[in-house]
Design a protein around this motif. Structure first.
Motif, PDB file in Angstrom:
ATOM      1  N   PRO A  46      16.419   7.617   0.612  1.00  0.00           N
ATOM      2  CA  PRO A  46      15.912   8.592  -0.351  1.00  0.00           C
ATOM      3  C   PRO A  46      16.565   8.436  -1.724  1.00  0.00           C
ATOM      4  O   PRO A  46      16.149   9.089  -2.687  1.00  0.00           O
ATOM      5  CB  PRO A  46      16.304   9.934   0.286  1.00  0.00           C
ATOM      6  N   TRP A  47      17.585   7.574  -1.809  1.00  0.00           N
ATOM      7  CA  TRP A  47      18.366   7.486  -3.032  1.00  0.00           C
ATOM      8  C   TRP A  47      17.953   6.346  -3.944  1.00  0.00           C
ATOM      9  O   TRP A  47      18.086   6.443  -5.175  1.00  0.00           O
ATOM     10  CB  TRP A  47      19.853   7.334  -2.680  1.00  0.00           C
ATOM     11  N   LEU A  48      17.453   5.254  -3.373  1.00  0.00           N
ATOM     12  CA  LEU A  48      17.111   4.089  -4.197  1.00  0.00           C
ATOM     13  C   LEU A  48      15.981   4.364  -5.197  1.00  0.00           C
ATOM     14  O   LEU A  48      16.074   3.933  -6.354  1.00  0.00           O
ATOM     15  CB  LEU A  48      16.769   2.894  -3.307  1.00  0.00           C
ATOM     16  N   PRO A  49      14.892   5.067  -4.797  1.00  0.00           N
ATOM     17  CA  PRO A  49      13.827   5.327  -5.773  1.00  0.00           C
ATOM     18  C   PRO A  49      14.314   6.130  -6.984  1.00  0.00           C
ATOM     19  O   PRO A  49      13.788   5.964  -8.091  1.00  0.00           O
ATOM     20  CB  PRO A  49      12.793   6.133  -4.962  1.00  0.00           C
ATOM     21  N   LEU A  50      15.307   6.968  -6.785  1.00  0.00           N
ATOM     22  CA  LEU A  50      15.846   7.758  -7.893  1.00  0.00           C
ATOM     23  C   LEU A  50      16.505   6.870  -8.935  1.00  0.00           C
ATOM     24  O   LEU A  50      16.708   7.289 -10.085  1.00  0.00           O
ATOM     25  CB  LEU A  50      16.859   8.777  -7.369  1.00  0.00           C
ATOM     26  N   GLN A  51      16.837   5.647  -8.532  1.00  0.00           N
ATOM     27  CA  GLN A  51      17.493   4.705  -9.441  1.00  0.00           C
ATOM     28  C   GLN A  51      16.579   3.539  -9.802  1.00  0.00           C
ATOM     29  O   GLN A  51      17.038   2.505 -10.273  1.00  0.00           O
ATOM     30  CB  GLN A  51      18.783   4.198  -8.790  1.00  0.00           C
ATOM     31  N   GLY A  52      15.280   3.741  -9.542  1.00  0.00           N
ATOM     32  CA  GLY A  52      14.293   2.731  -9.919  1.00  0.00           C
ATOM     33  C   GLY A  52      14.292   1.500  -9.057  1.00  0.00           C
ATOM     34  O   GLY A  52      13.835   0.433  -9.488  1.00  0.00           O
ATOM     35  N   ILE A  53      14.787   1.605  -7.815  1.00  0.00           N
ATOM     36  CA  ILE A  53      14.851   0.459  -6.908  1.00  0.00           C
ATOM     37  C   ILE A  53      13.812   0.628  -5.805  1.00  0.00           C
ATOM     38  O   ILE A  53      13.717   1.701  -5.195  1.00  0.00           O
ATOM     39  CB  ILE A  53      16.251   0.335  -6.282  1.00  0.00           C
ATOM     40  N   VAL A  54      13.031  -0.401  -5.578  1.00  0.00           N
ATOM     41  CA  VAL A  54      11.999  -0.358  -4.547  1.00  0.00           C
ATOM     42  C   VAL A  54      12.643  -0.391  -3.166  1.00  0.00           C
ATOM     43  O   VAL A  54      13.517  -1.215  -2.895  1.00  0.00           O
ATOM     44  CB  VAL A  54      11.029  -1.549  -4.694  1.00  0.00           C
ATOM     45  N   CYS A  55      12.217   0.523  -2.304  1.00  0.00           N
ATOM     46  CA  CYS A  55      12.779   0.611  -0.957  1.00  0.00           C
ATOM     47  C   CYS A  55      12.220  -0.473  -0.042  1.00  0.00           C
ATOM     48  O   CYS A  55      11.208  -1.101  -0.358  1.00  0.00           O
ATOM     49  CB  CYS A  55      12.469   1.973  -0.335  1.00  0.00           C
ATOM     50  N   GLN A  56      12.876  -0.675   1.078  1.00  0.00           N
ATOM     51  CA  GLN A  56      12.333  -1.478   2.164  1.00  0.00           C
ATOM     52  C   GLN A  56      12.149  -0.548   3.356  1.00  0.00           C
ATOM     53  O   GLN A  56      12.987   0.315   3.621  1.00  0.00           O
ATOM     54  CB  GLN A  56      13.277  -2.620   2.525  1.00  0.00           C
ATOM     55  N   ALA A  57      11.029  -0.724   4.068  1.00  0.00           N
ATOM     56  CA  ALA A  57      10.631   0.241   5.091  1.00  0.00           C
ATOM     57  C   ALA A  57      11.645   0.375   6.220  1.00  0.00           C
ATOM     58  O   ALA A  57      11.695   1.406   6.880  1.00  0.00           O
ATOM     59  CB  ALA A  57       9.256  -0.117   5.656  1.00  0.00           C
ATOM     60  N   ASP A  58      12.460  -0.654   6.470  1.00  0.00           N
ATOM     61  CA  ASP A  58      13.483  -0.532   7.519  1.00  0.00           C
ATOM     62  C   ASP A  58      14.883  -0.399   6.920  1.00  0.00           C
ATOM     63  O   ASP A  58      15.867  -0.396   7.641  1.00  0.00           O
ATOM     64  CB  ASP A  58      13.427  -1.715   8.484  1.00  0.00           C
ATOM     65  N   ASP A  59      14.966  -0.300   5.598  1.00  0.00           N
ATOM     66  CA  ASP A  59      16.218  -0.191   4.842  1.00  0.00           C
ATOM     67  C   ASP A  59      17.174  -1.347   5.116  1.00  0.00           C
ATOM     68  O   ASP A  59      18.396  -1.217   4.961  1.00  0.00           O
ATOM     69  CB  ASP A  59      16.920   1.147   5.110  1.00  0.00           C
ATOM     70  N   GLY A  60      16.628  -2.475   5.535  1.00  0.00           N
ATOM     71  CA  GLY A  60      17.456  -3.672   5.694  1.00  0.00           C
ATOM     72  C   GLY A  60      18.277  -3.732   6.959  1.00  0.00           C
ATOM     73  O   GLY A  60      19.224  -4.512   7.039  1.00  0.00           O
ATOM     74  N   ALA A  61      17.923  -2.908   7.955  1.00  0.00           N
ATOM     75  CA  ALA A  61      18.638  -2.958   9.234  1.00  0.00           C
ATOM     76  C   ALA A  61      17.629  -2.969  10.370  1.00  0.00           C
ATOM     77  O   ALA A  61      16.730  -2.116  10.416  1.00  0.00           O
ATOM     78  CB  ALA A  61      19.583  -1.776   9.385  1.00  0.00           C
ATOM     79  N   VAL A  62      17.755  -3.931  11.261  1.00  0.00           N
ATOM     80  CA  VAL A  62      16.850  -4.067  12.403  1.00  0.00           C
ATOM     81  C   VAL A  62      17.628  -3.719  13.673  1.00  0.00           C
ATOM     82  O   VAL A  62      18.684  -4.297  13.943  1.00  0.00           O
ATOM     83  CB  VAL A  62      16.296  -5.504  12.509  1.00  0.00           C
TER      84      VAL A  62
END
Length: 291
Positions: A46-62
């Motif tokens: 929830p924090w990355l979009p506030l800083q203009g960063i595009v999220c990844q749907a799994d947040d980089g952890a599988v």
């Protein structure tokens, strides 16, 4: 051991070139891979979009459940292609929760084999405090789990493992590395920035790998198996680690011996050769092709 013939080496599947999801699937028994909280669940930062960063749907952890040699297992794989494998609130919570669930199973007598695939620069700076807190939860879960079952860490490359997650890797019962991998508390760029290029030139790749590369870490006992960059070799080293069982003493529990060895090192003149001379091979070494 002599080098493999060129044709044989070319035919071997690289582990480093796989994505986190592919790495997890490669370590589990064929057909047993089942992902938990995958991309379609869309649990994002929830924090990355506030800083203009595009999220990844799994947040980089599988997070994947399945079996290894027919035994229940959980694999937590970090995706280096997203934010350098950095650990944020969501990605870290996924890993911590997966390990805590495995711990709950183990405490009930249902052993689950945990594997963590490290490929991370450490905490995600955009979520610093939250990332640090959840890394502490990961470390706590590893310590609790390793009383019941070996916790196996793998560092393949090319990002390596740094920051708070390097401490998590050090807490694992067994650590598998390739020559291409790196392991350290601070990355070369951070060391150069904070201590100056006289301390370490981060562009000197040969020097960097001599100090913190997979071969050096294995020869000084900070890793238990050194393997080639091949899916089969990494898989075999993970299997061998679990076959060893829970070690009588984990690396982090032998701190007095480590401190005694560190006292023999001159901090003003740290060389790869001196480290190899002082730090003998770990008695917990897991058989690896190049170990």
């Amino acid at each position: 051991m002599s080098a493999l013939p060129a044709t044989t080496a070319l035919l071997r599947e690289s582990f480093i070139e796989l994505s986190a999801r592919e790495r997890a699937a490669a370590l589990l028994d064929k057909g047993s891979f089942r992902e938990l909280l995958g991309p379609f669940d869309r649990i994002e930062s929830p924090w990355l979009p506030l800083q203009g960063i595009v999220c990844q749907a799994d947040d980089g952890a599988v997070i994947a459940r399945g079996t290894i040699d027919g035994e229940q297992a959980v694999v937590c794989a970090i995706e280096s292609a997203f934010q350098g494998g950095s650990i944020g609130e969501v990605s870290g919570s996924k890993i911590a929760a997966a390990l805590e669930l495995a711990l709950a199973d183990c405490e009930r007598g249902k052993i689950v084999r945990p594997v963590v695939l490290f490929e991370t620069g450490g905490v995600r700076l955009q979520e610093a405090n939250l990332g640090l807190a959840v890394i502490a939860e990961i470390q706590s879960a590893i310590v609790a789990l390793r009383a019941h079952v070996p916790v196996v860490g793998v560092i393949a490359g090319m990002v390596g493992c740094f920051g708070g997650m390097s401490l998590a890797a050090a807490l694992c019962s067994y650590l598998v590395m390739t020559k291409q991998a790196r392991l350290g508390m601070n990355g070369p760029e951070v060391i150069e920035q904070e201590a100056g290029i006289e301390e370490l030139d981060s562009s000197d790749r040969r020097r960097v790998w001599q100090l913190i590369g997979g071969e050096q870490r294995a020869r000084t006992g900070f890793a238990d198996a050194l393997v080639d960059d091949a899916v089969d070799d990494v898989h075999a080293a993970v299997q061998a680690a679990f076959a060893q069982g829970v070690p009588a003493a984990h690396r982090s529990e032998r701190y007095e011996a480590t401190l005694a060895k560190l006292a023999q090192i001159d901090p003003a003149s740290v060389t790869p050769e001196a480290m190899r001379e002082v730090f003998a091979a770990s008695p917990l070494n897991v058989p690896g092709e190049n170990a």
